[in-house]
Write a protein that holds these residues in place. Sequence first.
Motif, PDB file in Angstrom:
ATOM      1  N   GLU A   1       3.964 -17.546 -20.596  1.00  0.00           N
ATOM      2  CA  GLU A   1       4.668 -17.982 -19.528  1.00  0.00           C
ATOM      3  C   GLU A   1       3.851 -17.729 -18.166  1.00  0.00           C
ATOM      4  O   GLU A   1       3.193 -16.992 -18.034  1.00  0.00           O
ATOM      5  CB  GLU A   1       5.851 -17.012 -19.536  1.00  0.00           C
ATOM      6  N   ALA A   2       4.423 -18.805 -17.425  1.00  0.00           N
ATOM      7  CA  ALA A   2       3.635 -18.722 -16.117  1.00  0.00           C
ATOM      8  C   ALA A   2       3.946 -17.617 -15.088  1.00  0.00           C
ATOM      9  O   ALA A   2       3.042 -16.987 -14.619  1.00  0.00           O
ATOM     10  CB  ALA A   2       4.241 -20.003 -15.066  1.00  0.00           C
ATOM     11  N   GLU A   3       4.885 -16.903 -15.356  1.00  0.00           N
ATOM     12  CA  GLU A   3       5.237 -15.430 -14.798  1.00  0.00           C
ATOM     13  C   GLU A   3       4.470 -14.452 -15.275  1.00  0.00           C
ATOM     14  O   GLU A   3       4.222 -13.637 -14.393  1.00  0.00           O
ATOM     15  CB  GLU A   3       6.807 -15.057 -14.988  1.00  0.00           C
ATOM     16  N   LYS A   4       3.916 -14.631 -16.447  1.00  0.00           N
ATOM     17  CA  LYS A   4       3.001 -13.454 -16.846  1.00  0.00           C
ATOM     18  C   LYS A   4       1.566 -13.719 -16.538  1.00  0.00           C
ATOM     19  O   LYS A   4       0.807 -12.702 -16.190  1.00  0.00           O
ATOM     20  CB  LYS A   4       3.013 -13.310 -18.523  1.00  0.00           C
ATOM     21  N   ILE A   5       1.187 -15.005 -16.307  1.00  0.00           N
ATOM     22  CA  ILE A   5      -0.077 -15.176 -15.644  1.00  0.00           C
ATOM     23  C   ILE A   5      -0.225 -14.888 -14.358  1.00  0.00           C
ATOM     24  O   ILE A   5      -0.939 -14.261 -13.757  1.00  0.00           O
ATOM     25  CB  ILE A   5      -0.604 -16.725 -15.889  1.00  0.00           C
ATOM     26  N   ASP A   6       1.108 -15.025 -13.581  1.00  0.00           N
ATOM     27  CA  ASP A   6       1.202 -14.767 -11.868  1.00  0.00           C
ATOM     28  C   ASP A   6       1.067 -13.135 -12.039  1.00  0.00           C
ATOM     29  O   ASP A   6       0.421 -12.844 -11.065  1.00  0.00           O
ATOM     30  CB  ASP A   6       2.570 -15.259 -11.553  1.00  0.00           C
ATOM     31  N   TYR A   7       1.587 -12.288 -13.090  1.00  0.00           N
ATOM     32  CA  TYR A   7       1.636 -11.103 -13.032  1.00  0.00           C
ATOM     33  C   TYR A   7       0.002 -10.594 -13.108  1.00  0.00           C
ATOM     34  O   TYR A   7      -0.333  -9.706 -12.364  1.00  0.00           O
ATOM     35  CB  TYR A   7       2.412 -10.397 -14.074  1.00  0.00           C
ATOM     36  N   LEU A   8      -0.589 -11.117 -14.029  1.00  0.00           N
ATOM     37  CA  LEU A   8      -2.109 -10.777 -14.291  1.00  0.00           C
ATOM     38  C   LEU A   8      -2.733 -10.943 -12.914  1.00  0.00           C
ATOM     39  O   LEU A   8      -3.539 -10.137 -12.511  1.00  0.00           O
ATOM     40  CB  LEU A   8      -2.536 -11.583 -15.362  1.00  0.00           C
ATOM     41  N   LEU A   9      -2.473 -12.391 -12.385  1.00  0.00           N
ATOM     42  CA  LEU A   9      -3.272 -12.704 -11.191  1.00  0.00           C
ATOM     43  C   LEU A   9      -3.112 -11.632  -9.982  1.00  0.00           C
ATOM     44  O   LEU A   9      -3.940 -11.275  -9.320  1.00  0.00           O
ATOM     45  CB  LEU A   9      -2.986 -14.168 -10.841  1.00  0.00           C
ATOM     46  N   GLU A  10      -1.639 -11.168  -9.859  1.00  0.00           N
ATOM     47  CA  GLU A  10      -1.487 -10.318  -8.731  1.00  0.00           C
ATOM     48  C   GLU A  10      -2.041  -8.913  -9.280  1.00  0.00           C
ATOM     49  O   GLU A  10      -2.534  -8.138  -8.041  1.00  0.00           O
ATOM     50  CB  GLU A  10       0.106 -10.143  -8.574  1.00  0.00           C
ATOM     51  N   CYS A  11      -2.124  -8.493 -10.483  1.00  0.00           N
ATOM     52  CA  CYS A  11      -2.716  -7.389 -10.755  1.00  0.00           C
ATOM     53  C   CYS A  11      -4.211  -7.369 -10.411  1.00  0.00           C
ATOM     54  O   CYS A  11      -4.955  -6.316  -9.791  1.00  0.00           O
ATOM     55  CB  CYS A  11      -2.522  -6.889 -12.182  1.00  0.00           C
ATOM     56  N   GLY A  12      -4.720  -8.386 -10.517  1.00  0.00           N
ATOM     57  CA  GLY A  12      -6.341  -8.880 -10.193  1.00  0.00           C
ATOM     58  C   GLY A  12      -6.232  -8.842  -8.615  1.00  0.00           C
ATOM     59  O   GLY A  12      -7.448  -8.212  -8.091  1.00  0.00           O
ATOM     60  N   ARG A  13      -5.433  -9.414  -7.984  1.00  0.00           N
ATOM     61  CA  ARG A  13      -5.612  -9.582  -6.565  1.00  0.00           C
ATOM     62  C   ARG A  13      -5.680  -8.124  -5.908  1.00  0.00           C
ATOM     63  O   ARG A  13      -6.627  -7.865  -4.983  1.00  0.00           O
ATOM     64  CB  ARG A  13      -4.695 -10.333  -5.998  1.00  0.00           C
ATOM     65  N   LEU A  14      -5.014  -7.123  -6.406  1.00  0.00           N
ATOM     66  CA  LEU A  14      -5.015  -5.886  -6.032  1.00  0.00           C
ATOM     67  C   LEU A  14      -6.169  -4.837  -6.541  1.00  0.00           C
ATOM     68  O   LEU A  14      -6.260  -3.865  -6.167  1.00  0.00           O
ATOM     69  CB  LEU A  14      -3.442  -5.171  -6.408  1.00  0.00           C
ATOM     70  N   ALA A  15      -7.010  -5.369  -7.158  1.00  0.00           N
ATOM     71  CA  ALA A  15      -8.353  -4.594  -7.659  1.00  0.00           C
ATOM     72  C   ALA A  15      -9.239  -4.187  -6.457  1.00  0.00           C
ATOM     73  O   ALA A  15      -9.261  -4.932  -5.409  1.00  0.00           O
ATOM     74  CB  ALA A  15      -9.097  -5.291  -8.584  1.00  0.00           C
ATOM     75  N   PRO A  16      -9.758  -2.878  -6.540  1.00  0.00           N
ATOM     76  CA  PRO A  16     -10.537  -2.478  -5.583  1.00  0.00           C
ATOM     77  C   PRO A  16     -11.910  -3.239  -5.603  1.00  0.00           C
ATOM     78  O   PRO A  16     -12.380  -3.779  -6.636  1.00  0.00           O
ATOM     79  CB  PRO A  16     -10.765  -1.014  -5.735  1.00  0.00           C
ATOM     80  N   SER A  17     -12.853  -3.310  -4.421  1.00  0.00           N
ATOM     81  CA  SER A  17     -13.851  -3.804  -4.380  1.00  0.00           C
ATOM     82  C   SER A  17     -14.765  -2.895  -3.343  1.00  0.00           C
ATOM     83  O   SER A  17     -14.092  -2.133  -2.483  1.00  0.00           O
ATOM     84  CB  SER A  17     -14.017  -5.258  -4.085  1.00  0.00           C
ATOM     85  N   ALA A  18     -15.986  -2.930  -3.660  1.00  0.00           N
ATOM     86  CA  ALA A  18     -16.883  -2.371  -2.568  1.00  0.00           C
ATOM     87  C   ALA A  18     -16.892  -2.498  -1.118  1.00  0.00           C
ATOM     88  O   ALA A  18     -16.821  -3.869  -0.878  1.00  0.00           O
ATOM     89  CB  ALA A  18     -18.549  -2.620  -2.976  1.00  0.00           C
TER      90      ALA A  18
END
Length: 169
Positions: free
Chosen positions: A22-39
């Motif tokens: 489902e598109a909603e699940k992929i969108d959820y994953l992408l939002e989780c990725g977008r919020l990942a920390p980085s150096a």
Amino acid sequence: MNFLELVKERRSVRAYLPREVEAEKIDYLLECGRLAPSACNRQPWRLIVVRDEARRKALRTAYDREWFGQAPVCIVVCVDDSEAWTRSCDGRCHSDVDAAIVAEHLVLAAAEQGLGCCWVCAFDPARCTEALGIEAPLRPVALLPIGYPAPAAASPKNRKPTDEIVKEL
């Protein structure tokens, strides 16, 4: 489910059901990725979501495994090294570390959503770049096939005991 339960639940999945995600699940994953920390919060990653069957087939030129082609979605984690933070004392660029963090956020989010995933690094980056038309300066770092796992599709976890990996001072 708490975080430890989620981490215990996550497995590397190498067989997928022929079912769309489902598109909603992929969108959820992408939002989780977008919020990942980085150096230094540079966020040098780009995520390419490959749903199109012809593109997924082309991507198999970079990693030709039958099970890989079963996943209805593949997220390609790319980085732009020029955007990443570099440690001044030794010149170490942290783009791969940042890519690993965002990839792990995606993998754990997939598990939390009942989806299977397998972190793939043993692929040919040049063929991946060609198959998807990835333009410089982006560089593919990981392939994340995502889908609903087939029964008994997950690899068992085999982890070293704590006393082999932890040293207290």
